[in-house]
Design an enzyme around this catalytic site. Structure first.
Site, PDB file in Angstrom:
ATOM      1  N   GLU A 283       0.825  -1.215   0.000  1.00  0.00           N
ATOM      2  CA  GLU A 283       0.000   0.000   0.000  1.00  0.00           C
ATOM      3  C   GLU A 283       0.852   1.255   0.000  1.00  0.00           C
ATOM      4  OE1 GLU A 283      -4.416  -0.824   1.831  1.00  0.00           O
ATOM      5  OE2 GLU A 283      -3.170   0.599   2.886  1.00  0.00           O
ATOM      6  N   HIS A 304       8.101 -26.317  -1.670  1.00  0.00           N
ATOM      7  CA  HIS A 304       7.364 -27.348  -2.404  1.00  0.00           C
ATOM      8  C   HIS A 304       6.191 -26.743  -3.156  1.00  0.00           C
ATOM      9  CE1 HIS A 304       9.600 -30.619  -0.348  1.00  0.00           C
ATOM     10  NE2 HIS A 304       9.798 -29.617   0.503  1.00  0.00           N
ATOM     11  N   LYS A 418     -13.907   0.591  -4.179  1.00  0.00           N
ATOM     12  CA  LYS A 418     -15.022   1.003  -3.316  1.00  0.00           C
ATOM     13  C   LYS A 418     -16.064   1.761  -4.120  1.00  0.00           C
ATOM     14  CE  LYS A 418     -12.190   1.531   0.826  1.00  0.00           C
ATOM     15  NZ  LYS A 418     -11.570   2.517   1.682  1.00  0.00           N
TER      16      LYS A 418
END
Ligand code: PA5
Length: 429
Positions: A283, A304, A418
């Site tokens: 961010e 793995h 948003k």
């Protein structure tokens, strides 16, 4: 004796001279940051917070934690992003989730919008004594607001409005936002998120400290660790500042076309610390269509899975390995007469030793394969070192983002989803 955080750049191809070329630039950024604290400019309050933290609020945190420990089995933490990840990172790193005695179990909601996730928790807490902490700086984040509406209702049904009031704790900004208004109207007990500290830099404020204290973590030691880091990493001379060196090293690697940083540890308890680190750097730096993409691995598990890509995929990655030198506990591998599993060659060895050799072997393989490795060493995993690490990465992130030429304290891009979601939900009709 603890040596603090030590950075090792010998597997990066970066020389001391390469680092020191950034001395002037870093000094300039350092001074600018320090000036912005003096001017009380936005979002740099975290820099001096470990020493200047609000002592009154701190005592209040301890009192609330004590009460919750006495009357609750479950502590529901509602929050998302910077209002949740730091607390979870520290709690997972420092507590033993299988040891239940005298402990309050922390459950996290408000970090997604999934009904199954929430229903499972509603079901689980139905016969338990609960308290709740809703954490939102803005006081208007959709995920946490929805979760709060659901769980406040649940608690009022369970304890009555007055009973619930004694078990609901609000952490939000002073004097504004929807959550602040609710807290005032309902007379909930309130803790404050300092105005000049942004979400992802707020773990050492009540945002992170209350959930930590509830689990019995010694928050005095966390703060002490952060205080020592604040002092240490306020050194303007790059040559003597390990934190600034990390910030510079990742920028040098970025200039060398390494635009993905993989943060890894060999300690599964640090899984959420990696999540916190990802959010802090992601961010802060992902702006102007540039920046290092932060991702994480827990080894040896991910050897793995992502191990193959790291070894032989595109060569645009580098790793930062957090090496916790001493394990809190150990297991000695036994000798087996039959040796059908062919493990007798390590009989008598500690598992922590085997883990260490896996780390050394992996670093060599990845470096040989063209993946530079920054190694960050700490002696132990405890309250003090976690406090130090939090501050180390916050400061490194601020310096690194500034070298990159972006503002490491805002997050304008987060608004885009948003807007679309609100439109689709008919908020503006
Ligand atoms: O780091 C940040 O600023 C964000 O991740 C916020 O913490 C997150 O969006 C939650 O915001 P709020 O605390 O306002 O609910």
């Amino acid at each position: 004796m603890e040596n603090g955080i030590k950075i090792n750049l010998k597997y990066t191809g970066i020389s001391n001279n390469d680092i020191l070329k950034y001395s002037e630039k870093v000094k300039e950024i350092h001074n600018k940051l320090n000036k912005s604290i003096e001017k009380k400019q936005e979002f740099t309050g975290w820099i001096t917070w470990p020493q200047l933290y609000d002592k009154k609020e701190y005592e209040k945190i301890k009192k609330i934690a004590n009460k919750v420990q006495n009357d609750s089995e479950v502590f529901i933490v509602i929050g998302i992003g910077g209002s949740y990840l730091g607390a979870r990172a520290v709690i997972e790193a420092l507590t033993n989730k299988y040891k239940k005695e005298n402990k309050v179990e922390v459950l996290y909601v408000g970090n997604n919008l999934n009904p199954n996730y929430i229903n499972e928790i509603i079901d689980y807490v139905s016969d338990k004594e609960i308290s709740l902490n809703v954490i939102s700086k803005s006081g208007k984040t959709t995920e946490s607001a929805i979760a709060f509406r659901i769980f406040r209702n649940l608690m009022e049904n369970k304890y009555g409005v007055d009973g619930a009031r004694k078990r609901i704790f609000i952490t939000t900004t002073k004097r504004k936002g929807a959550l602040y208004k609710i807290a005032m109207q309902e007379k909930y007990i309130k803790l404050s998120v300092p105005e000049n500290i942004g979400g992802r830099y707020s773990v050492l404020t009540p945002v992170g400290l209350l959930p930590m204290a509830v689990t019995g973590i010694n928050i005095d030691e966390i703060i002490k660790g952060a205080q020592s880091a604040q002092e240490k990493y306020n050194e303007e001379n790059l040559k003597y500042n390990e934190c600034y060196k990390y910030a510079v090293a990742r920028n040098i690697l970025y200039e060398r076309e390494k635009n993905i940083e993989i943060f890894g540890t060999y300690e599964p308890k640090m899984f959420y610390f990696i999540e916190w680190w990802k959010q802090l750097f992601g961010e802060s730096e992902g702006k102007n269509y540039s920046g290092i993409f932060p991702t994480g691995v827990t080894y040896t598990t991910d050897l793995h899975s992502l191990g193959q890509y790291i070894q032989e995929g595109r060569r645009n990655v580098f790793e930062t390995i957090l090496n916790i030198k001493n394990s809190e506990s150990d297991i000695v591998l036994g000798y087996d007469e039959e040796n059908l599993d062919e493990l007798n060659y390590i009989a008598g060895k500690n598992l922590s030793y085997v883990n260490k050799k896996a780390m050394e072997g992996t670093i060599k393989a990845h470096v040989d394969g063209g993946v530079p490795n920054i190694i960050i060493n700490v002696d132990y995993l405890n309250e003090k070192t976690i406090g130090q690490l939090i501050y180390f990465f916050e400061k490194a992130c601020a310096i690194s983002g500034s070298i990159l030429g972006i503002n490491p304290f805002d997050q304008p891009g987060v608004e885009k989803y948003k807007e679309n979601m609100f439109k689709l939900l008919g908020k503006y009709e």
